[in-house]
Design an enzyme around this catalytic site. Structure first.
Site, short mmCIF file in Angstrom:
data_model
loop_
_atom_site.label_atom_id
_atom_site.label_comp_id
_atom_site.label_asym_id
_atom_site.label_seq_id
_atom_site.Cartn_x
_atom_site.Cartn_y
_atom_site.Cartn_z
N ILE A 151 -10.36 5.73 11.10
CA ILE A 151 -10.12 4.30 11.36
C ILE A 151 -10.08 4.03 12.86
O ILE A 151 -10.71 3.08 13.35
CB ILE A 151 -8.81 3.85 10.69
N ASP A 170 -4.04 10.98 20.65
CA ASP A 170 -4.59 11.72 19.52
C ASP A 170 -4.20 13.18 19.63
O ASP A 170 -3.94 13.69 20.73
CB ASP A 170 -6.11 11.59 19.47
N ALA A 230 -1.55 0.82 9.81
CA ALA A 230 -1.35 2.18 9.31
C ALA A 230 -0.33 2.22 8.19
O ALA A 230 -0.66 2.05 7.02
CB ALA A 230 -0.96 3.11 10.46
N ARG A 231 0.94 2.41 8.54
CA ARG A 231 2.02 2.44 7.56
C ARG A 231 3.26 1.78 8.16
O ARG A 231 3.57 1.94 9.34
CB ARG A 231 2.34 3.88 7.15
N ASP A 255 -0.16 -5.51 8.87
CA ASP A 255 -0.66 -5.49 7.50
C ASP A 255 0.22 -4.63 6.60
O ASP A 255 0.03 -4.62 5.39
CB ASP A 255 -2.10 -4.96 7.45
N GLU A 260 7.29 -2.49 0.52
CA GLU A 260 6.18 -3.20 -0.10
C GLU A 260 6.33 -3.13 -1.62
O GLU A 260 6.85 -2.15 -2.14
CB GLU A 260 4.85 -2.58 0.34
N HIS A 279 -0.64 -5.79 3.04
CA HIS A 279 -1.35 -4.51 2.89
C HIS A 279 -2.70 -4.69 2.20
O HIS A 279 -2.97 -4.08 1.16
CB HIS A 279 -0.48 -3.49 2.14
#
Length: 324
Positions: A151, A170, A230-231, A255, A260, A279
């Site tokens: 992504i 990263d 992501a989360r 998002d 959730e 999401h």
């Protein structure tokens, strides 16, 4: 071979179930609604679009393989699966169309948060609101992407057209795309210090829960904009709210949230400068068809006792032996 799909009652899941049934028209693919009793007690393969608990696993003595319909697998009890001899496999974003879909949505959230779209939409309902009309353009700004997986790399590709400077963190900064200044994860504060925008694109784990806490939010440039595709576990939501109140964070596009599905009572929804969506970043036509194809191929491999490359655990005593 008995297959079931555990999912919530939503349109995307229903379409996915429909596609899986079409893919395996010669087999029965059962629907298992999340939180309800299983449709049978002798499943062999489970496709998951949501949590799979130890209780769920204990109800299936013949279950040998779980395939998630998403790249994330943190909602599957890996410890229980390993103990019970059950393989778990994910659906890599780069193999399903999810990466392209989420990258597009990340750009949408960047623009929506930057231009205060939420505030303007609310002002259409409440004419007493007079939002500021001058907002930052992306051109010439610095964007930090946290995580250069499938992504993250696709976000880089799409951002280039906006004329931004891109930095990133990263695990392998030496492999960053051309033109991207990359740092290791332990240099996150350095990477975000001069960023106008910070985009989260890493998997969630116990180790990085609340990665974006008050300390990290205040390490960002004042007035920075945060985007999370992501989360929800990555962000300390109360700390984010406080940072927004202080003006430390000017806006955000989220998002994902911690709890959730998104509840209307979630305090994040009280701030028009926060663009919050339920999401849905990955829910596109290409992700739907790509997931059906990928999951279908994995099930064919498992049926032939082949181990897919996307397995994420190694049970000591597998119920279903799979060959590499």
């Amino acid at each position: 071979m008995k297959i079931a799909f555990i999912h919530q009652k939503d349109q995307f899941s229903e379409k996915l179930l429909e596609g899986l049934r079409a893919k395996f028209s010669d087999r029965e693919v059962l629907s298992w609604i999340e939180g309800e009793e299983p449709p049978t007690r002798d499943l062999e393969i489970l496709v998951a679009m949501g949590p799979v608990t130890r209780e769920d696993l204990n109800s299936q003595p013949k279950l040998g393989f779980i395939q998630t319909a998403t790249a994330g697998y943190e909602n599957v009890d890996l410890e229980a699966a390993g103990e019970l001899g059950i393989w778990v496999s994910s659906a890599p974003s780069g193999m399903t169309g999810n990466a392209e879909s989420v990258a597009e949505f990340a750009i949408l959230l960047l623009l929506a948060a930057s231009r205060r779209l939420g505030t303007f939409l609310k002002s259409e309902e409440d004419r007493a609101l007079h939002p500021t009309q001058i907002h930052p353009a992306l051109s010439g700004k610095t964007v930090c992407i946290v995580g250069l997986g499938a992504i993250g790399e696709r976000i880089v590709e799409r951002l280039r057209a906006f004329g931004v400077k891109i930095v990133a963190t990263d695990e392998h900064p030496e492999n960053a795309p051309h033109g991207v200044t990359a740092y290791s994860p332990n240099q996150l504060k350095k990477a975000i210090a001069d960023a106008d925008y910070v985009v989260l694109g890493i998997p969630a784990s116990k180790a990085n829960e609340d990665l974006i806490n008050s300390d990290m939010l205040h390490a960002m440039k004042r007035g920075a904009i945060l985007v999370n595709i992501a989360r929800g576990a990555l962000v300390d939501e109360q700390a984010l709210i406080e940072a927004v109140k202080e003006g430390q964070i000017a806006a955000a596009g989220l998002d994902v949230v911690k709890n959730e599905p998104l509840a209307l009572s979630n305090p994040l929804l009280q701030f028009p400068q926060l663009v919050v969506t339920p999401h849905i970043a990955g829910f596109t036509d290409i992700m739907l068809h790509g997931t059906i194809d990928y999951v279908g191929q994995v099930i064919e491999d498992v049926t032939a006792n082949k181990r897919p490359n996307s397995v994420v655990n190694l049970p000591k005593a597998p119920r279903r032996p799979l060959q590499e």
